[in-house]
Design a protein around this motif. Sequence first.
Motif, mmCIF file in Angstrom:
data_model
loop_
_atom_site.group_PDB
_atom_site.id
_atom_site.type_symbol
_atom_site.label_atom_id
_atom_site.label_comp_id
_atom_site.label_asym_id
_atom_site.label_seq_id
_atom_site.Cartn_x
_atom_site.Cartn_y
_atom_site.Cartn_z
ATOM 1 N N SER A 13 0.841 -1.209 -0.150
ATOM 2 C CA SER A 13 -0.078 0.210 0.030
ATOM 3 C C SER A 13 0.972 1.362 0.001
ATOM 4 O O SER A 13 2.129 1.094 0.411
ATOM 5 C CB SER A 13 -0.943 0.104 1.124
ATOM 6 O OG SER A 13 -0.147 0.027 2.480
ATOM 7 N N TRP A 14 0.251 2.443 -0.243
ATOM 8 C CA TRP A 14 1.281 3.551 -0.274
ATOM 9 C C TRP A 14 0.694 4.884 0.487
ATOM 10 O O TRP A 14 -0.359 4.862 0.670
ATOM 11 C CB TRP A 14 1.201 3.992 -2.009
ATOM 12 C CG TRP A 14 1.667 3.126 -2.990
ATOM 13 C CD1 TRP A 14 0.958 2.022 -3.251
ATOM 14 C CD2 TRP A 14 3.059 3.054 -3.178
ATOM 15 N NE1 TRP A 14 1.991 1.073 -4.031
ATOM 16 C CE2 TRP A 14 3.207 1.659 -4.108
ATOM 17 C CE3 TRP A 14 4.223 3.673 -2.975
ATOM 18 C CZ2 TRP A 14 4.548 1.451 -4.625
ATOM 19 C CZ3 TRP A 14 5.507 3.148 -3.423
ATOM 20 C CH2 TRP A 14 5.597 2.004 -4.247
ATOM 21 N N LYS A 15 1.826 5.467 0.937
ATOM 22 C CA LYS A 15 1.639 6.723 1.722
ATOM 23 C C LYS A 15 2.395 7.625 0.840
ATOM 24 O O LYS A 15 3.641 7.876 1.214
ATOM 25 C CB LYS A 15 1.927 6.618 3.064
ATOM 26 C CG LYS A 15 1.694 7.778 3.982
ATOM 27 C CD LYS A 15 1.968 7.394 5.467
ATOM 28 C CE LYS A 15 1.607 8.691 6.375
ATOM 29 N NZ LYS A 15 2.126 8.531 7.810
ATOM 30 N N GLY A 16 1.928 8.434 0.005
ATOM 31 C CA GLY A 16 2.696 9.130 -1.232
ATOM 32 C C GLY A 16 3.580 8.240 -1.851
ATOM 33 O O GLY A 16 2.905 7.348 -2.629
ATOM 34 N N ASP A 17 4.962 8.448 -1.849
ATOM 35 C CA ASP A 17 5.494 7.356 -2.474
ATOM 36 C C ASP A 17 6.399 6.584 -1.448
ATOM 37 O O ASP A 17 7.466 5.660 -1.931
ATOM 38 C CB ASP A 17 6.880 8.407 -3.056
ATOM 39 C CG ASP A 17 6.595 8.443 -4.746
ATOM 40 O OD1 ASP A 17 5.595 7.746 -5.059
ATOM 41 O OD2 ASP A 17 7.515 8.995 -5.311
ATOM 42 N N GLN A 18 6.023 6.562 -0.271
ATOM 43 C CA GLN A 18 6.471 5.560 0.621
ATOM 44 C C GLN A 18 5.798 4.250 0.608
ATOM 45 O O GLN A 18 4.342 4.208 0.880
ATOM 46 C CB GLN A 18 6.166 6.343 2.069
ATOM 47 C CG GLN A 18 6.629 5.245 3.181
ATOM 48 C CD GLN A 18 8.062 4.986 3.222
ATOM 49 O OE1 GLN A 18 8.869 5.787 3.506
ATOM 50 N NE2 GLN A 18 8.399 3.681 3.375
ATOM 51 N N ILE A 24 4.158 1.030 1.987
ATOM 52 C CA ILE A 24 3.917 -0.024 3.042
ATOM 53 C C ILE A 24 3.733 -1.410 2.598
ATOM 54 O O ILE A 24 2.919 -1.447 1.922
ATOM 55 C CB ILE A 24 2.694 0.644 3.903
ATOM 56 C CG1 ILE A 24 2.647 1.983 3.914
ATOM 57 C CG2 ILE A 24 2.858 -0.131 5.194
ATOM 58 C CD1 ILE A 24 3.976 2.751 4.671
ATOM 59 N N TRP A 49 2.456 -5.342 8.342
ATOM 60 C CA TRP A 49 2.529 -4.169 7.541
ATOM 61 C C TRP A 49 3.623 -2.983 8.054
ATOM 62 O O TRP A 49 3.635 -2.901 9.376
ATOM 63 C CB TRP A 49 1.402 -3.429 7.253
ATOM 64 C CG TRP A 49 0.424 -4.295 6.534
ATOM 65 C CD1 TRP A 49 -0.576 -4.955 6.856
ATOM 66 C CD2 TRP A 49 0.265 -4.190 5.244
ATOM 67 N NE1 TRP A 49 -1.302 -5.557 5.946
ATOM 68 C CE2 TRP A 49 -0.956 -5.139 4.633
ATOM 69 C CE3 TRP A 49 0.808 -3.511 3.952
ATOM 70 C CZ2 TRP A 49 -1.424 -5.196 3.450
ATOM 71 C CZ3 TRP A 49 0.478 -3.612 2.756
ATOM 72 C CH2 TRP A 49 -0.594 -4.512 2.480
ATOM 73 N N PRO A 106 6.738 0.303 6.992
ATOM 74 C CA PRO A 106 6.975 1.172 6.072
ATOM 75 C C PRO A 106 8.573 0.510 5.456
ATOM 76 O O PRO A 106 9.136 -0.042 6.426
ATOM 77 C CB PRO A 106 7.593 2.489 6.629
ATOM 78 C CG PRO A 106 6.460 2.360 7.842
ATOM 79 C CD PRO A 106 6.551 1.020 8.176
ATOM 80 N N ASP A 148 13.708 6.133 -1.476
ATOM 81 C CA ASP A 148 13.452 7.163 -2.283
ATOM 82 C C ASP A 148 14.296 7.375 -3.734
ATOM 83 O O ASP A 148 13.460 7.629 -4.838
ATOM 84 C CB ASP A 148 13.776 8.488 -1.426
ATOM 85 C CG ASP A 148 14.946 8.580 -0.721
ATOM 86 O OD1 ASP A 148 16.061 7.431 -1.066
ATOM 87 O OD2 ASP A 148 15.584 9.380 -0.355
ATOM 88 N N HIS A 176 4.201 3.119 -9.320
ATOM 89 C CA HIS A 176 3.781 2.273 -8.122
ATOM 90 C C HIS A 176 3.497 0.632 -8.590
ATOM 91 O O HIS A 176 3.621 -0.359 -7.770
ATOM 92 C CB HIS A 176 2.599 2.735 -7.352
ATOM 93 C CG HIS A 176 2.922 4.013 -6.626
ATOM 94 N ND1 HIS A 176 1.966 4.817 -5.989
ATOM 95 C CD2 HIS A 176 4.095 4.666 -6.740
ATOM 96 C CE1 HIS A 176 2.684 5.786 -5.501
ATOM 97 N NE2 HIS A 176 3.736 5.850 -5.712
#
Length: 637
Positions: free
Chosen positions: A546-551, A553, A560, A562, A572, A587
Amino acid sequence: MQNLILMCVGVFWAVIGARRVISQLRQGNPNSVENPPSPYKWSRLFRFVDGIFWFGLGVATLMGAFTIDMAAFFLPGIGLFWLILGLYGIFTAIFFLNRRTEENADSASGVSAHSESSPPTKGKPNLRQSRPRAVVISSSFLLVLVGYLSLWFSELQVGAKPIAVSQPPETESQLAEIVTQTVEREFDRNAHVGMIVGAVADGEEILLGFGNRRVGESEPVDADTVFEIGSISKTFTGILLAKRVENGDLNLDDPIVDLLPEGWKLSKAAQGITLRHLTTHTSGLPRLPPNLLGLTTVFKPLFGGDPYRHYTEENLREALETVELDFAPGTDRTYSNFAVGLLGFLLATHNGTDYETLLQTELCGPLGMERTASINDDWHLDHFAEGYRTTAKAGSMLLAMGSDQWLLPNPLAGAGGIRSTGTDMMKFLKANMGLISTPFDAAIELSHEEIYKENDFRSMGMNWIRDFEDDLSQNILWHNGGTGGFKTFLGFTEDCRFGVFALSNVSISVDGMGDSLLKELVREYSDLGPVAEDGYAKVAPYSGVSWKGDQPIVLVNGRWSPLVSIDGLPIDRIMEFAHEEFGDKAHKRFGEDLVELLSKMGHDPDWMVTLGLETEEGQIQEFEVAMTEEKRALVRE
């Protein structure tokens, strides 16, 4: 369609339940001043509990429609509905209608005391008031009977969910660890009951039993447990054909019309079919004989029956005389049990015997496969794993729908009638890999050779499927199987270094597990990497993203976290390159094509990568994680 029906049933039950609960809540407290006690207090409580039950059952049915294949649970679900509805009707008739009748009678008496036109009834209910009660009771008893019979014939079983490992290996080894971990993951994902798995890797071998023979019993699966192997039987038939071809008795291009029993005829359309066509599924014959198709073929497996058992040689004769082909022989390929069943029948007839005798004298006897047969005896019945057409996990419990044994008769036995044990299937696997010497090694090798090419990635031997795997740079020879209550897989690499088979007594496919295990063994025991000359392996080290911006998870080992780095490469930096290379698909490509992404960055990963994961305390921990096709498949889902 079946899940849509279940959704409708679930919504219906939930709405009925919610309506009953709300109607009772709106009536307020029965002991309040505004609403004094009434003789119906217990009836109202019953209706409230009844509403809660139907609402919960509706929600559970809706969840089931979205999470598992509930088709086989439809009959017991309806049976349960009828049973409870019948019991509810009986309860209502005895306690509720009785009180209503008495109250009506008392009311009638009270009215007559103040009426000059009506004589008193002395509390005796009239005939019209008693009739509904008798009708309700009789109809409710009928519903109870029908519901009970539905549950009985559906063969619903309930028991504790089996644990994955019931037989730990005698000695610890890398092979045992890989097999055990793979099967444990499969048990976690699917509601299996019992399974036997055999594996060979660079001369090392292991045979492990998992789970139980039956739901609700603690008898573990072992090397002598009998399973139906389904269409893996076709590879036995292929070897029997190869023996005849190798010794010159038959030729692959012999027309089958010349091999039919005396007096038998072929339809005009089928005159050009040869043995080659039968063994490569290119004959044009339909999947099943036309006179086997019908409502019974569809409904018998749904209710746990055997659709093949009563198919006779006379039925086969009639089918051959009237069959219409799906296409001209040799022009296309469509999987056909009819074709391979006929092949086994012709080989036996040509030898002057039946398929079971041919199997024992020509193949199983010389290989020492003493417990492999297409018929049952007392020993097989005592050691049989009960088959289940479907199962469902309910917490620590397992719901299962039983299935009859499939006993394919002589005309069709060569297509899927064999049952075997782990011990015997290990012998069969090793014989095909050339690890044990047999009197017919040449015939086994001949059965593996390509005799029909479907496309650049798939071809056929004599009933063996040959798939070229880019990431392994070689062919895998394999076949799977399935009956009403069993699923199976057997495969090995063409260099004969690695092989796997899996036998399960639940009709849940084990193809993905078997294929994944085989490829994992190749990677672990060889120098082959996930980046090959022909392309990139479709694997992943995580089973969810799953994604938090470009981070990202990621889901690793059930947790789960990061993702901070891969093999020391900062995330990054990886994502910056992914956007440059793949744009708005960065993604998606990170999740599904990580090997290609890292390789294009100049870092060719290995089958094991080191992930830097951020803990809940904000610290970075490194984990060495295997990349597998299995995990990538879960990411895609």
